[in-house]
Design a protein around this motif. Structure first.
Motif, PDB file in Angstrom:
ATOM      1  N   ASP B 183     113.808   2.239  17.405  1.00 31.29           N
ATOM      2  CA  ASP B 183     113.268   2.657  16.347  1.00 31.29           C
ATOM      3  C   ASP B 183     113.429   3.989  15.826  1.00 31.29           C
ATOM      4  OD1 ASP B 183     112.303   0.357  15.411  1.00 31.29           O
ATOM      5  OD2 ASP B 183     110.134   0.799  15.666  1.00 31.29           O
ATOM      6  N   ALA B 292     100.143  -2.985  20.174  1.00 31.72           N
ATOM      7  CA  ALA B 292      99.702  -2.769  18.693  1.00 31.72           C
ATOM      8  C   ALA B 292      98.145  -2.063  18.598  1.00 31.72           C
ATOM      9  CB  ALA B 292      99.380  -3.936  18.034  1.00 31.72           C
ATOM     10  N   LEU B 314      97.249 -11.072   4.613  1.00 32.08           N
ATOM     11  CA  LEU B 314      98.568 -10.981   4.420  1.00 32.08           C
ATOM     12  C   LEU B 314      99.202  -9.780   4.023  1.00 32.08           C
ATOM     13  CD1 LEU B 314      99.528 -14.257   2.260  1.00 32.08           C
ATOM     14  CD2 LEU B 314      99.783 -13.805   4.799  1.00 32.08           C
ATOM     15  N   SER B 317      99.170  -7.797   7.364  1.00 26.58           N
ATOM     16  CA  SER B 317     100.481  -8.045   8.249  1.00 26.58           C
ATOM     17  C   SER B 317     101.662  -7.656   7.907  1.00 26.58           C
ATOM     18  CB  SER B 317     100.241  -9.649   8.376  1.00 26.58           C
ATOM     19  OG  SER B 317      99.383 -10.072   8.920  1.00 26.58           O
ATOM     20  N   VAL B 318     101.913  -7.665   6.514  1.00 28.11           N
ATOM     21  CA  VAL B 318     103.337  -7.326   5.862  1.00 28.11           C
ATOM     22  C   VAL B 318     103.287  -6.044   6.104  1.00 28.11           C
ATOM     23  CG1 VAL B 318     104.492  -7.063   3.991  1.00 28.11           C
ATOM     24  CG2 VAL B 318     103.365  -9.085   4.419  1.00 28.11           C
ATOM     25  N   LYS B 320     101.971  -3.927   8.375  1.00 27.41           N
ATOM     26  CA  LYS B 320     101.978  -3.440   9.674  1.00 27.41           C
ATOM     27  C   LYS B 320     103.530  -3.887  10.212  1.00 27.41           C
ATOM     28  CE  LYS B 320      97.572  -4.607  11.716  1.00 27.41           C
ATOM     29  NZ  LYS B 320      96.572  -5.520  12.169  1.00 27.41           N
ATOM     30  N   ASP B 321     104.042  -4.706   9.651  1.00 22.41           N
ATOM     31  CA  ASP B 321     105.265  -4.838  10.260  1.00 22.41           C
ATOM     32  C   ASP B 321     106.182  -3.876   9.647  1.00 22.41           C
ATOM     33  OD1 ASP B 321     107.335  -6.725  11.609  1.00 22.41           O
ATOM     34  OD2 ASP B 321     108.035  -6.874   9.696  1.00 22.41           O
ATOM     35  N   ARG B 324     105.364  -0.116  11.216  1.00 23.73           N
ATOM     36  CA  ARG B 324     105.473  -0.072  12.569  1.00 23.73           C
ATOM     37  C   ARG B 324     107.307   0.116  12.720  1.00 23.73           C
ATOM     38  NH1 ARG B 324     101.370  -4.077  14.734  1.00 23.73           N
ATOM     39  NH2 ARG B 324      99.520  -3.151  14.524  1.00 23.73           N
ATOM     40  N   ARG B 325     108.031   0.089  11.841  1.00 25.29           N
ATOM     41  CA  ARG B 325     109.229   0.343  11.789  1.00 25.29           C
ATOM     42  C   ARG B 325     109.727   1.789  11.444  1.00 25.29           C
ATOM     43  NH1 ARG B 325     112.203  -4.561  12.788  1.00 25.29           N
ATOM     44  NH2 ARG B 325     110.374  -6.127  12.388  1.00 25.29           N
ATOM     45  N   ASN B 381     112.930 -15.952   8.706  1.00 22.55           N
ATOM     46  CA  ASN B 381     111.766 -15.370   8.482  1.00 22.55           C
ATOM     47  C   ASN B 381     110.890 -15.736   7.171  1.00 22.55           C
ATOM     48  OD1 ASN B 381     109.593 -13.262   9.267  1.00 22.55           O
ATOM     49  ND2 ASN B 381     111.313 -12.328  10.156  1.00 22.55           N
ATOM     50  N   ARG B 399     104.178  -8.329  -0.976  1.00 20.15           N
ATOM     51  CA  ARG B 399     105.227  -7.489  -1.028  1.00 20.15           C
ATOM     52  C   ARG B 399     105.149  -6.402  -2.224  1.00 20.15           C
ATOM     53  NH1 ARG B 399     108.059  -6.213   3.399  1.00 20.15           N
ATOM     54  NH2 ARG B 399     108.516  -7.998   4.632  1.00 20.15           N
TER      55      ARG B 399
END
Lengths: 263, 521
Positions: B183, B292, B314, B317-318, B320-321, B324-325, B381, B399
Motif C-alpha cells: 500500500d 481495522a 454500504l 463499507s465502500v 473503508k475499502d 484504506r488503500r 467483486n 459509489r
C-alpha cells in the motif's frame, strides 16, 4: 412429496456469437425443499454456470426455471433474497475486516442492524474467527477467507443455499466442520442445499441425490444407490468416471522411455 | 556447459514482450529500427537542410549547450524515476514458484529482465536521439560522431534506467512483502512523480533554462549538473556540432568523455548486480495482517450523511475499502499537487478564468481516479452486488455517494489553490467559482462512473484506467473548444454550457453503464 424448491425446464446458457459455446444444454432438474443436492462434473462441465443461473447472476439464453416458486427472469430480486451463495471464485473486500465484511453483506441483504451485529459475531465464533474479527481480510489465509465467505452466504439466513466447492481450500478439520454444518443446516434447519464439489466423499455423505453434469448436459441423476446400480460400480468415484468417460490408461512414463531411447 | 541464468531470463522477457508478433518476434527490433534509421539518415537531414542557417546559429550559441544539457538531464531523471514509480505501483512481483525453485540468484532476475527489455528501449532511445543526429548531419557530422551521439543517448538512458531498476528492486523487497508495505509503495509511486513533474514544469516554464543561462558554466546549478553523465554527453554532442567531420576532427577530450560514460555505465551495472544480490529478496510475501480501526467520528458522519440504515452501512463499507488503500489517497494528492505546481509555474493571471481552465483539464483525472475503483477488483467483486437484491442499483448509489464525499473537499482545495494566483480576487466571484467547480466535479463523478461501468477496467494499473479518463478529458476539451467556437469563452453562458453538457452526458453514460452492469457476464 416435498415442495419443489428449484425447477428448471430446458434451461440453457450459451456464450459467444450465435451461441457457439454451450455452457448449459437444456437442463431439466427438480430439487426439493429440505433436500441436499450434489452437482458433480468435470472442470468446465457447466456446474458453476448452473449455480450462477439459479442465483440470477447470469441470464439464461433458453428455457425457464423457478426457484422457491419465483420465476428466474421475472422475480430475480425475490430469488436473490431467498438464496445464499458461496461462489467458486468469490469477490472479497480485502480492506475490510471479517466483521465489517459480514456487516456489509448483511446490509446488502437488508438484515436488520440490531440482529446483524449479533449474527455476525455468532458466525465468526462458529468458524473460529472471532479473535481475528477485526483483522483486515488481506491478511487472511485462503482457508480463513473461505470461512468468512461461507459465513457471508449464511448472514441473511436464506432457505436455499448454494455451495460451489465449499471445502476445496480448507484444511481437513475446517472441511469437516463445514461438512457438519451443511448437514446440520439440512437436517435441523430444514435448508435446501445445492453443493458442487469434486470431493466425492463429501457429496457421498451429505447429498440425498446427486446429479452428474458433463459438457453442459445432465447425464445422470439419482440417489447414490441408484447411480451405483445404474453403472454397476461399487463406489461413487468409479460410477462418476464411468458416466463422464473413463480416463484412458496410457503409458504414463512413455515420455521418459522415449527420452531414454534417444540418449 | 551451464548457461548464464540472466541470459535465459532475458530471452524469456524478450519473448514475453514480443509474443503478439508470432514468428516475426526476433525481427521486431529490426522492423522498427530500419524505418527509424531511414528517417534519421535520409528524411530528417533532408528537411533540416531547409533550416541550415538557423541550425548553425543555434549550435553556435551558448543556449545550445544548456538546451542539450537539460534534455539529457531530463532524460536521466525521468528514466531513473520511471522504474521506481512503476515497480512500487505494481507492488511485489508475484514470483512464480518455478523461479523460486530454480537455482537463481536475485541478480539474475533483475539483470535478465533489464537485458530482455533493452532492445525495445534501444529502439525508442535511438528514435529520440536520431532527431538530434539528423539535425546535425547537414552541419557535416561524420558517421563516427553520429554513432557516438546515439551512444551517448543510449548510455545516459541505460545508466539511469539500471540505477532506477536496482533501487526499485531494493525498495520493493523491503516494503513489498507485506500488504501494508504494498500500500505504502503504491502510494509513493504516485507522489514520487510529483517532484519530477515539478522539475518538468520548471523546465517547460523556462525557469531552469534561464537560471542556467544566467549563472553560466560556473554557477551551482551547472556544477550540480556536471556531476551527472548526462552533462558529460551534452558537452560531447555540442563539441561535435561545433567541429563536425571525421575522426581527425575530434580532440582527445571527446573520446575521453565518451569513455567516461561507458565506464560509468559498466560501473553501475557491476555495482547494481552486487547490490541486488545482497539487498534484493526473491522471497514472496510475509504473513502479517493489519487491524481495522474502530469506526470513528468520520465514518459515523459518512453513515449519517448517507441516511443511515442499510444504505449507510454500504456507503461506509465502500468508503473503508477505498480509504484504506493509500494509493487512492496518493492519487488525490497527486492531482491536487498538479494544481499547485501548475499554479506555481504557470500561474499569475489577472482574471480567474486561467485557474478555471486548468481545473477543467485536471478534474476529469481526479474524478476518474476516485471512481475508477469501482471495477478494479474484478468481476467477482461486482458479482457480490449482482447476487444481492437490487444490488446493482445499491452499488451505483453507494459509489456516487462515496465519490461525492471524496471529491467535494478536494475540489474546494484545488479551487482555493488556483485562486491564489489571481490578483485582486473578488470574494463573491470566488464563492461562485467554488460552487461551480463542486457542481462540475459531481457531474464528472456521475459521468466517469457511467464510463467505468460501460467499459470496466478489471486491473489496478493506472495505465489501464487512462482510457476512460482520456474519454472524459477529450469530452471536457470538446466542451471547452465549443465555448471558444461559439464565442462563449469567459462568459457565464459558456461555463454553464460546459456544466450542462457534462451533466447530460453523465446521465446518459450512467444509464448505459448501469445497463451494462446488469447484463455483464
Amino acid at each position: 412429496m416435498s415442495k419443489v424448491m428449484i425447477s428448471t425446464k430446458q434451461l440453457s446458457k450459451s456464450y459467444g456469437k450465435s451461441g457457439r459455446v454451450i455452457a448449459l444444454d437444456r437442463l431439466n432438474l427438480d430439487v426439493y425443499e429440505g433436500e441436499t443436492f450434489g452437482l458433480l462434473g468435470p472442470n468446465g462441465a457447466g456446474k458453476t454456470t448452473t449455480v450462477r443461473l439459479l442465483n440470477c447472476i447470469v441470464k439464461p439464453t433458453g428455457g425457464s426455471a423457478t426457484v422457491g416458486g419465483y420465476d428466474l427472469i421475472e422475480d430475480s430480486i425475490e430469488i436473490k433474497r431467498i438464496t445464499g451463495l458461496l461462489a467458486e471464485s468469490p469477490g472479497l473486500y480485502e480492506k475490510l475486516s471479517a466483521r465489517e465484511f459480514l456487516e456489509f453483506m448483511g446490509a446488502l441483504y437488508d438484515v436488520p442492524s440490531d440482529m446483524l451485529s449479533d449474527r455476525a459475531d455468532k458466525l465468526l465464533r462458529l468458524f473460529g474467527l472471532h479473535s481475528r474479527r477485526n483483522h483486515l481480510l488481506e491478511g487472511y489465509s485462503r482457508g480463513m477467507k473461505q470461512k468468512v465467505l461461507i459465513a457471508a452466504a449464511l448472514i441473511h439466513d436464506p432457505p436455499l443455499l448454494f455451495f460451489d466447492e465449499p471445502t476445496s481450500t480448507l484444511d481437513p478439520s475446517a472441511a469437516l466442520m463445514v461438512k457438519d454444518m451443511m448437514k446440520g443446516l439440512a437436517e435441523n434447519a430444514g435448508k435446501t442445499i445445492v453443493v458442487c464439489s469434486h470431493i466425492l466423499p463429501i457429496v457421498e455423505e451429505l447429498c440425498d441425490r446427486i446429479g452428474i453434469i458433463n459438457r453442459g448436459k445432465l447425464v445422470a441423476i439419482g440417489t447414490l444407490d441408484e447411480l451405483l446400480e445404474r453403472t454397476g460400480k461399487d463406489t461413487l468415484e468409479k460410477a462418476y468416471i464411468d458416466i463422464t468417460g473413463a480416463v484412458q490408461q496410457k503409458e504414463l512414463l512413455s515420455w521418459r522411455e522415449l527420452r531414454s531411447a534417444k540418449t | 556447459m551451464r548457461r548464464r541464468k540472466w541470459l535465459v531470463l532475458a530471452k524469456n522477457a524478450y519473448l514475453i514482450r514480443t509474443s503478439s508478433f508470432g514468428s516475426l518476434r526476433y525481427a521486431v527490433p529490426f522492423l522498427i529500427g530500419v524505418p527509424v534509421m531511414v528517417a534519421m539518415f535520409v528524411v530528417v537531414p533532408w528537411a533540416a537542410g531547409f533550416f541550415m542557417d538557423e541550425l548553425e546559429l543555434f549550435f553556435l550559441s551558448s543556449a545550445a549547450v544548456t538546451f542539450i544539457q537539460i534534455i539529457l538531464f531530463t532524460m536521466f531523471i525521468l528514466f531513473f524515476t520511471f522504474p521506481i514509480s512503476f515497480s512500487l505501483n505494481s507492488g511485489q512481483e508475484e514470483h512464480y514458484e518455478i523461479l523460486l525453485s530454480a537455482p537463481l540468484e536475485p541478480k539474475d532476475v533483475i539483470l535478465g529482465k533489464f537485458v530482455g527489455d533493452m532492445p525495445f528501449y534501444s529502439v525508442g532511445v535511438i528514435a529520440a536521439s536520431s532527431f538530434f543526429v539528423a539535425l546535425m548531419i547537414p552541419l557535416g557530422l561524420g558517421a563516427v560522431q553520429a554513432f557516438m551521439v546515439i551512444g551517448i543517448f543510449l548510455l545516459t538512458f541505460f545508466s539511469a534506467l539500471w540505477i532506477g531498476v536496482v533501487i526499485a528492486a531494493m525498495i520493493r523487497s523491503k516494503i513489498g512483502s507485506s500488504a501494508r508495505g504494498k500500500d505504502v509503495g503504491k502510494a509513493i509511486s504516485m507522489t514520487v512523480a510529483l517532484p519530477m513533474v515539478g522539475l518538468m514544469y520548471a523546465i517547460m516554464s523556462g525557469k531552469v533554462y534561464n537560471a542556467l543561462l544566467a549563472s553560466g558554466s560556473r554557477g551551482p546549478l551547472a556544477f550540480a549538473l556536471d556531476l551527472l553523465p548526462s552533462s558529460w554527453g551534452a558537452d560531447v554532442v555540442i563539441s561535435f556540432a561545433l567541429n563536425p567531420g571525421g575522426v581527425s576532427n575530434m580532440s582527445l577530450e571527446e573520446p575521453l568523455r565518451f569513455a567516461a560514460m561507458i565506464v560509468f555505465f559498466v560501473g553501475v551495472l557491476w555495482a547494481g548486480t552486487k547490490l541486488a544480490n545482497r539487498a534484493y529478496s526473491l522471497e514472496s510475501q510475509s504473513f502479517s495482517s493489519n487491524l481495522a480501526r474502530p469506526e470513528g467520528q468520520f465514518y459515523r458522519a459518512v453513515r449519517a450523511v448517507s441516511g443511515g440504515g442499510s444504505f449507510g452501512s454500504l456507503v461506509v463499507s465502500v468508503f473503508k475499502d477505498y480509504g484504506r488503500r493509500l494509493e487512492n489517497i496518493s492519487k488525490a494528492v497527486y492531482v491536487v499537487g498538479l494544481v499547485a505546481l501548475v499554479t506555481i509555474f504557470f500561474g499569475g493571471t489577472e482574471d480567474m478564468y486561467g485557474g478555471l481552465v486548468m481545473l477543467l483539464f485536471l478534474l476529469p483525472f481526479l474524478a476518474g481516479f476516485i471512481v475508477g475503483e469501482v471495477t478494479v477488483r474484478g468481476k467477482d467483486n461486482l458479482f457480490i452486488y449482482r447476487k444481492a437484491p437490487r444490488g446493482e442499483t445499491r452499488l451505483v448509489r453507494a459509489r456516487i455517494m462515496q465519490s461525492a464525499i471524496v471529491i467535494v473537499p478536494l475540489a474546494v482545495v484545488s479551487t482555493a489553490i488556483s485562486l491564489t494566483s489571481v490578483a485582486g480576487l473578488d470574494t463573491a466571484y470566488a464563492v461562485i467559482m467554488v460552487t461551480y467547480v463542486i457542481a462540475l466535479s459531481l457531474s464528472l463523478v456521475v459521468f466517469s462512473l457511467g464510463l467505468f461501468l460501460m467499459f470496466p477496467v478489471f486491473s489496478e494499473k493506472p495505465a489501464d484506467m487512462m482510457g476512460n479518463i482520456m474519454v472524459l478529458s477529450v469530452f471536457i476539451m470538446g466542451c471547452f473548444f465549443a465555448t471558444l467556437f461559439l464565442s462563449l469563452f469567459g462568459e457565464v453562458a459558456g461555463w454553464l454550457l460546459i456544466l450542462l453538457l457534462t451533466s447530460v452526458a453523465g446521465a446518459v453514460t450512467l444509464a448505459l453503464g448501469v445497463r451494462n452492469l446488469i447484463t455483464m457476464e
